[in-house]
Every structure is written in structure tokens, then in C-alpha cells.
Enzyme design. Structure first.
Site, short mmCIF file in Angstrom:
data_model
loop_
_atom_site.label_atom_id
_atom_site.label_comp_id
_atom_site.label_asym_id
_atom_site.label_seq_id
_atom_site.Cartn_x
_atom_site.Cartn_y
_atom_site.Cartn_z
N ASP A 1 47.44 29.72 -25.95
CA ASP A 1 48.20 29.21 -27.09
C ASP A 1 49.52 28.72 -26.52
O ASP A 1 50.20 29.46 -25.80
CB ASP A 1 48.42 30.26 -28.16
CG ASP A 1 48.87 29.62 -29.47
OD1 ASP A 1 48.11 28.76 -29.99
OD2 ASP A 1 49.94 29.96 -29.98
N SER A 2 49.84 27.50 -26.82
CA SER A 2 51.03 26.93 -26.21
C SER A 2 51.70 25.96 -27.16
O SER A 2 51.12 25.54 -28.16
CB SER A 2 50.66 26.21 -24.90
OG SER A 2 49.63 25.26 -25.13
N GLY B 1 39.76 24.71 -29.46
CA GLY B 1 39.08 23.54 -30.00
C GLY B 1 39.83 22.26 -29.68
O GLY B 1 39.42 21.17 -30.06
N GLY C 1 49.39 15.60 -26.88
CA GLY C 1 50.46 16.30 -27.58
C GLY C 1 51.82 15.65 -27.36
O GLY C 1 51.99 14.44 -27.55
N LYS D 1 43.24 20.45 -24.16
CA LYS D 1 43.30 21.72 -23.43
C LYS D 1 41.98 21.99 -22.70
O LYS D 1 41.97 22.49 -21.57
CB LYS D 1 43.62 22.86 -24.38
CG LYS D 1 45.05 22.85 -24.90
CD LYS D 1 45.32 24.05 -25.78
CE LYS D 1 46.74 24.05 -26.32
NZ LYS D 1 47.02 25.24 -27.16
#
Length: 208
Positions: free
Chosen positions: A81-82, A22, A165, A26
């Protein structure tokens, strides 16, 4: 990325894939990297209900997200996932990178908290970690799992407007700039996410 000659084969074997994230940053990056290989759909566009990231590692969370998206859409799913791991902070913020300051925190809030915790530390070593998972369906017992790292250092203040981010405070010695100062096409080739996706596409081709 893989040569254009592989595109037609990939499109034939997988016409549509759902991105199980979401995070708009990304989605934007993965769409750019997958362009020409897959017809990509964001889980947000299909109104997939997200589930809590209760895993204890990047891989566990990526698996949870991929299975959830595939279960609700009946499509093959790609999940990532990071997060950022800082050496002097014993790996913080790690799997909590997106909610480091608080649940629902903005990028700016997370960056501010990290910079405050880094005050007084001369060791600025850090790396981004990406766990990427591909599954054919929610019952897939042999998912493709890739984990890659991107080494850098933490700056003392944000620089650059690209990316999202922690990109503005992630310094790359080889490029003498922050991740947020890279052009998107360069970042997509060298980042943790770009490395993982290249490996994933290679494995999909070998499986044919």
C-alpha cells in the site's frame, strides 16, 4: 536487487506467491522486480474479491489486503500500500492517493486535483511512501512489514510517460527528471517500492 545466485534458493522455498493488488501499474512493477525470485500470480488472475481499504495507515491497508488475498487463495501473499504525501498539504493525499479526486478516479483526475491544490505554494517537497507486507498465510502472526520513503518535489505540470499515478509530477533532483521519465529498471531500483522489496527479500533469506 539481490544477486542472481539467490534465485534458486528463493524459488525452492517459495514457488508461488500472490500479489495482493488490483492496480495494474503495481502488478507490472512488482512482477518485474520479483522476476527470477518467485513465480508470481496476480490476485486478479485468481479472481480474488477485493475488500475496502479501511485502514488508517499504509501498513494497516497492506495487512488487510495481504490477509484477504491469502484467505481466498491459500497462498503466501505480498501486499503493497503506497501513496504520495505532500508536505505543504499536511501529508495529502496519503492513503487516499488512488482515490484523491473521487472513488474510482483516474490517474489524470488525481494529478489534476493535486496540482490545483498546490497552486500558490512554493514549498513543493513531497515523498512517496510504501508499506510492504508478506504473510505465509491468513493466520500468520508474524508478518514481514517494511516501510520506505522516496523523496522528491511536486512539479507544476506533468512530464513523462513512464510509470503511473503521480509519477509524471514527482521530480527527482538527483536525476533532473520526473519519475515518469526514468527507465523502468532504474525506477525499480531506487523507488520506495524497489527499496521495500529489496529489504523484504533480504529478510526472507535471513529467515531461512
Amino acid at each position: 536487487m539481490l544477486p542472481p545466485s539467490f534465485s534458486s534458493k528463493l524459488l525452492y522455498t517459495m514457488k508461488k506467491i500472490i500479489l495482493a493488488t488490483g492496480n495494474p501499474g503495481k502488478v507490472r512493477e512488482l512482477n518485474a522486480m520479483l522476476n527470477g525470485h518467485y513465480s508470481v500470480v496476480s490476485q486478479k488472475d485468481l479472481q480474488v474479491k477485493e475488500i475496502p481499504e479501511t485502514g488508517s495507515s499504509f501498513i494497516e491497508n497492506a495487512l488487510l489486503k495481504a490477509r484477504n488475498a491469502s484467505l481466498q487463495t491459500k497462498l503466501p501473499a505480498l501486499a503493497d500500500d503506497s501513496g504520495l504525501e505532500v508536505e505543504v498539504l499536511d501529508g495529502e493525499p496519503g492513503i487516499y492517493s488512488a482515490r484523491y479526486a473521487r472513488e474510482g478516479a483516474t490517474d489524470e483526475e488525481n494529478v489534476k486535483k493535486l496540482l490545483l491544490k498546490m497552486e500558490g505554494h512554493n514549498n513543493r517537497k513531497a515523498h512517496f511512501c510504501c508499506a510492504m507486507v508478506y504473510i505465509n498465510d491468513e493466520k500468520d502472526t508474524k508478518p514481514i512489514i517494511i516501510e520506505r520513503r522516496w523523496e522528491g518535489e511536486i512539479l507544476r505540470e506533468p512530464i513523462g510517460t513512464n510509470g503511473f499515478g503521480y509519477d509524471p509530477i514527482f521530480y527527482l533532483k538527483d536525476y533532473s527528471c520526473s519519475s515518469a521519465q526514468l527507465e523502468p529498471d532504474i525506477k525499480n531500483k531506487i523507488s520506495h517500492r524497489g527499496q521495500a522489496l529489496d529489504d523484504l527479500l533480504s529478510q526472507l533469506l535471513r529467515a531461512e
